[in-house]
Design a protein around this motif. Structure first.
Motif, PDB file in Angstrom:
ATOM      1  N   GLU A   4     -70.685 -20.526   8.674  1.00 50.49           N
ATOM      2  CA  GLU A   4     -70.688 -18.968   9.345  1.00 50.49           C
ATOM      3  C   GLU A   4     -69.228 -18.831   8.412  1.00 50.49           C
ATOM      4  O   GLU A   4     -68.813 -17.401   8.262  1.00 50.49           O
ATOM      5  N   ASP A   5     -68.328 -19.397   8.533  1.00 53.00           N
ATOM      6  CA  ASP A   5     -66.554 -19.344   8.615  1.00 53.00           C
ATOM      7  C   ASP A   5     -66.494 -19.364   6.668  1.00 53.00           C
ATOM      8  O   ASP A   5     -65.642 -19.533   6.235  1.00 53.00           O
ATOM      9  N   THR A   6     -67.328 -20.236   5.736  1.00 58.47           N
ATOM     10  CA  THR A   6     -67.919 -20.131   4.315  1.00 58.47           C
ATOM     11  C   THR A   6     -66.899 -18.986   3.859  1.00 58.47           C
ATOM     12  O   THR A   6     -67.821 -17.388   3.864  1.00 58.47           O
ATOM     13  N   ALA A   7     -65.906 -18.612   3.371  1.00 60.71           N
ATOM     14  CA  ALA A   7     -64.999 -17.319   2.617  1.00 60.71           C
ATOM     15  C   ALA A   7     -64.493 -17.558   1.630  1.00 60.71           C
ATOM     16  O   ALA A   7     -63.763 -19.078   2.070  1.00 60.71           O
ATOM     17  N   VAL A   8     -64.199 -16.580   0.841  1.00 60.17           N
ATOM     18  CA  VAL A   8     -62.772 -16.812   0.162  1.00 60.17           C
ATOM     19  C   VAL A   8     -62.004 -16.342   1.396  1.00 60.17           C
ATOM     20  O   VAL A   8     -62.156 -14.869   1.887  1.00 60.17           O
ATOM     21  N   TYR A   9     -60.775 -16.839   2.127  1.00 64.96           N
ATOM     22  CA  TYR A   9     -59.701 -16.955   3.022  1.00 64.96           C
ATOM     23  C   TYR A   9     -58.495 -15.980   1.707  1.00 64.96           C
ATOM     24  O   TYR A   9     -57.560 -16.355   0.957  1.00 64.96           O
ATOM     25  N   TYR A  10     -57.734 -14.694   2.137  1.00 70.58           N
ATOM     26  CA  TYR A  10     -56.545 -14.598   1.657  1.00 70.58           C
ATOM     27  C   TYR A  10     -55.337 -14.615   3.008  1.00 70.58           C
ATOM     28  O   TYR A  10     -55.752 -13.789   3.922  1.00 70.58           O
ATOM     29  N   CYS A  11     -54.327 -14.498   2.369  1.00 67.95           N
ATOM     30  CA  CYS A  11     -53.278 -13.598   3.280  1.00 67.95           C
ATOM     31  C   CYS A  11     -52.459 -12.473   3.010  1.00 67.95           C
ATOM     32  O   CYS A  11     -53.026 -12.554   1.665  1.00 67.95           O
ATOM     33  N   ALA A  12     -52.077 -11.442   3.762  1.00 62.30           N
ATOM     34  CA  ALA A  12     -51.825 -10.131   3.796  1.00 62.30           C
ATOM     35  C   ALA A  12     -50.807 -10.635   4.118  1.00 62.30           C
ATOM     36  O   ALA A  12     -50.235 -10.738   5.200  1.00 62.30           O
ATOM     37  N   ALA A  13     -49.430  -9.469   3.478  1.00 63.35           N
ATOM     38  CA  ALA A  13     -48.169  -9.220   4.171  1.00 63.35           C
ATOM     39  C   ALA A  13     -48.024  -7.515   4.429  1.00 63.35           C
ATOM     40  O   ALA A  13     -48.560  -6.380   3.514  1.00 63.35           O
ATOM     41  N   ASP A  14     -47.610  -7.235   5.658  1.00 60.39           N
ATOM     42  CA  ASP A  14     -47.592  -5.938   6.124  1.00 60.39           C
ATOM     43  C   ASP A  14     -45.893  -5.591   6.489  1.00 60.39           C
ATOM     44  O   ASP A  14     -45.339  -6.671   8.124  1.00 60.39           O
ATOM     45  N   PHE A  15     -45.424  -4.901   5.588  1.00 59.17           N
ATOM     46  CA  PHE A  15     -44.044  -4.644   6.181  1.00 59.17           C
ATOM     47  C   PHE A  15     -43.515  -4.062   7.900  1.00 59.17           C
ATOM     48  O   PHE A  15     -44.127  -3.388   8.098  1.00 59.17           O
ATOM     49  N   GLY A  16     -43.026  -4.485   8.080  1.00 57.45           N
ATOM     50  CA  GLY A  16     -41.883  -4.176   9.872  1.00 57.45           C
ATOM     51  C   GLY A  16     -41.993  -4.806  10.876  1.00 57.45           C
ATOM     52  O   GLY A  16     -43.262  -5.105  11.399  1.00 57.45           O
ATOM     53  N   ALA A  17     -41.082  -4.287  11.514  1.00 54.88           N
ATOM     54  CA  ALA A  17     -40.690  -5.137  12.668  1.00 54.88           C
ATOM     55  C   ALA A  17     -42.655  -4.443  13.963  1.00 54.88           C
ATOM     56  O   ALA A  17     -42.692  -5.415  14.501  1.00 54.88           O
ATOM     57  N   GLN A  18     -43.286  -3.729  13.762  1.00 58.34           N
ATOM     58  CA  GLN A  18     -44.682  -3.208  14.606  1.00 58.34           C
ATOM     59  C   GLN A  18     -45.006  -3.742  13.712  1.00 58.34           C
ATOM     60  O   GLN A  18     -46.287  -3.492  14.034  1.00 58.34           O
ATOM     61  N   ALA A  19     -45.098  -3.988  12.524  1.00 59.18           N
ATOM     62  CA  ALA A  19     -46.290  -3.995  11.766  1.00 59.18           C
ATOM     63  C   ALA A  19     -47.418  -5.405  12.642  1.00 59.18           C
ATOM     64  O   ALA A  19     -47.086  -6.104  12.675  1.00 59.18           O
ATOM     65  N   MET A  20     -49.192  -4.503  12.132  1.00 55.50           N
ATOM     66  CA  MET A  20     -49.813  -6.001  12.785  1.00 55.50           C
ATOM     67  C   MET A  20     -51.027  -5.846  11.448  1.00 55.50           C
ATOM     68  O   MET A  20     -52.197  -6.028  12.232  1.00 55.50           O
ATOM     69  N   CYS A  21     -50.857  -6.226  10.475  1.00 53.27           N
ATOM     70  CA  CYS A  21     -51.260  -6.320   9.591  1.00 53.27           C
ATOM     71  C   CYS A  21     -52.643  -4.642   9.227  1.00 53.27           C
ATOM     72  O   CYS A  21     -53.681  -5.422   9.142  1.00 53.27           O
ATOM     73  N   ASN A  22     -52.312  -4.079   9.556  1.00 55.48           N
ATOM     74  CA  ASN A  22     -53.153  -3.005   9.713  1.00 55.48           C
ATOM     75  C   ASN A  22     -53.908  -2.576   7.688  1.00 55.48           C
ATOM     76  O   ASN A  22     -54.794  -2.268   7.746  1.00 55.48           O
ATOM     77  N   MET A  23     -51.880  -2.317   7.654  1.00 58.54           N
ATOM     78  CA  MET A  23     -52.165  -1.391   6.254  1.00 58.54           C
ATOM     79  C   MET A  23     -51.222  -2.712   5.064  1.00 58.54           C
ATOM     80  O   MET A  23     -50.322  -2.477   5.075  1.00 58.54           O
TER      81      MET A  23
END
Length: 121
Positions: A88-107
């Motif tokens: 079930e871990d089968t997938a396409v995996y993407y990395c993404a960057a969220d700018f800012g010291a407080q960011a936690m990958c929400n946008m």
């Protein structure tokens, strides 16, 4: 622009391990939270893990205890160590960057093209 390139995907048997890498060139990841997301066939995109600028991490419940995210600011790379892999871990995996010291990958502001992980015997 922040070009992101994922690598490390492939075919692995259940119970096996893979390490994904997310790197950039010509830029720095120092000011970005970096997240790993995945999209399995027929499913919605899921956030797997995120590491903040300061090194705080979070994980989806489905991968806690099996996946570890880390960053190497010298190498400008973020890693996702994946152990005890399941079909079930089968997938396409993407990395993404969220700018800012407080960011936690929400946008995330920037996305890579993805790398395919297939867990199958």
């Amino acid at each position: 622009q922040l070009p992101l390139v994922e690598s490390g995907g492939g075919l692995v048997q259940p119970g096996g391990s893979l390490r994904l890498s997310c790197a950039t060139s010509g830029s720095t990841l120092d000011y970005y939270a970096i997240g790993w997301f995945r999209r399995a066939p027929g499913k919605e995109r899921e956030r797997v893990s995120c590491i903040s600028v300061s090194g705080m991490t979070n994980y989806a419940d489905s991968v806690k205890g099996r996946f570890t995210i880390s960053r190497d600011n010298v190498k400008n790379t973020v890693y996702l160590q994946m152990n005890s892999l399941k079909p079930e871990d089968t997938a396409v995996y993407y990395c993404a960057a969220d700018f800012g010291a407080q960011a936690m990958c929400n946008m995330p502001d920037y996305w890579g093209e993805g790398t395919l992980v297939t867990v199958s015997s």
